[in-house]
Scaffold this motif. Structure first.
Motif, short mmCIF file in Angstrom:
data_model
loop_
_atom_site.label_atom_id
_atom_site.label_comp_id
_atom_site.label_asym_id
_atom_site.label_seq_id
_atom_site.Cartn_x
_atom_site.Cartn_y
_atom_site.Cartn_z
N HIS A 183 58.29 28.79 32.82
CA HIS A 183 57.10 27.97 33.01
C HIS A 183 56.43 27.78 31.65
O HIS A 183 55.89 28.73 31.09
N SER A 235 52.37 28.24 32.30
CA SER A 235 51.78 29.21 33.22
C SER A 235 52.37 30.61 33.08
O SER A 235 53.56 30.77 32.82
N GLU A 277 53.24 33.92 35.36
CA GLU A 277 53.54 34.15 36.78
C GLU A 277 53.29 35.61 37.09
O GLU A 277 53.76 36.50 36.40
N LEU A 334 50.75 31.50 39.95
CA LEU A 334 50.96 30.93 38.63
C LEU A 334 49.68 30.26 38.16
O LEU A 334 49.01 29.57 38.94
#
Length: 142
Positions: free
Chosen positions: A56, A59, A61, A111
């Motif tokens: 990601h 983001s 997680e 997230l």
């Protein structure tokens, strides 16, 4: 003024996403509850199932295991996460989730922050071997 009424989403209301393996359900998101800073959902992996490697770019997680034992490999380092344990996957870290055990894994993920556009939030680095079929980890004899 913002709407402050609680939005309750049941897991049963959300169809499973199996494109990357396992049973992934995004419950709270910009689409379902108009969230603005992240999204949250559930992950269910039967014994031998996995979620393909990805990362990601925008983001972090957060993964919390409710039941079973989840093996998560982050940037090549595998760690086992059990019930009532959590793990953080940093931004841009390649990661893959596997159920190498004999019991179903049930986990919760979150997230945040959100990517500028949904299609930018997830980058696949591994293809699902046989989309639509149950996926098994290497060495699984099930």
């Amino acid at each position: 003024m913002a709407d402050t009424r609680p939005s309750v989403i049941s897991r049963a209301e959300v169809p499973p996403n199996r494109r990357r393996g396992g049973d992934i359900r995004v419950l709270l998101s910009p689409r379902t509850v108009a969230s603005t800073s992240g999204f949250m959902g559930s992950l269910t992996l039967a014994p031998g199932e996995y979620v393909t490697e990805h990362y990601h770019p925008y983001s972090e997680e957060y993964l919390y295991v409710v039941e079973g034992r989840l093996t998560i490999t982050i940037e090549g380092n595998a760690v086992e996460v059990g019930p009532d344990q959590a793990v953080l996957v940093p931004i841009n870290a390649r990661h893959r989730a596997e159920n190498r055990g004999t019991r179903t894994v049930r986990a919760v993920f979150h997230l945040g922050p959100l990517a500028p556009r949904p299609e930018l939030g997830h980058v696949d680095t591994e293809d699902l071997a046989n989309p639509g079929e149950r996926q098994f980890v290497v060495g699984d004899r099930g």
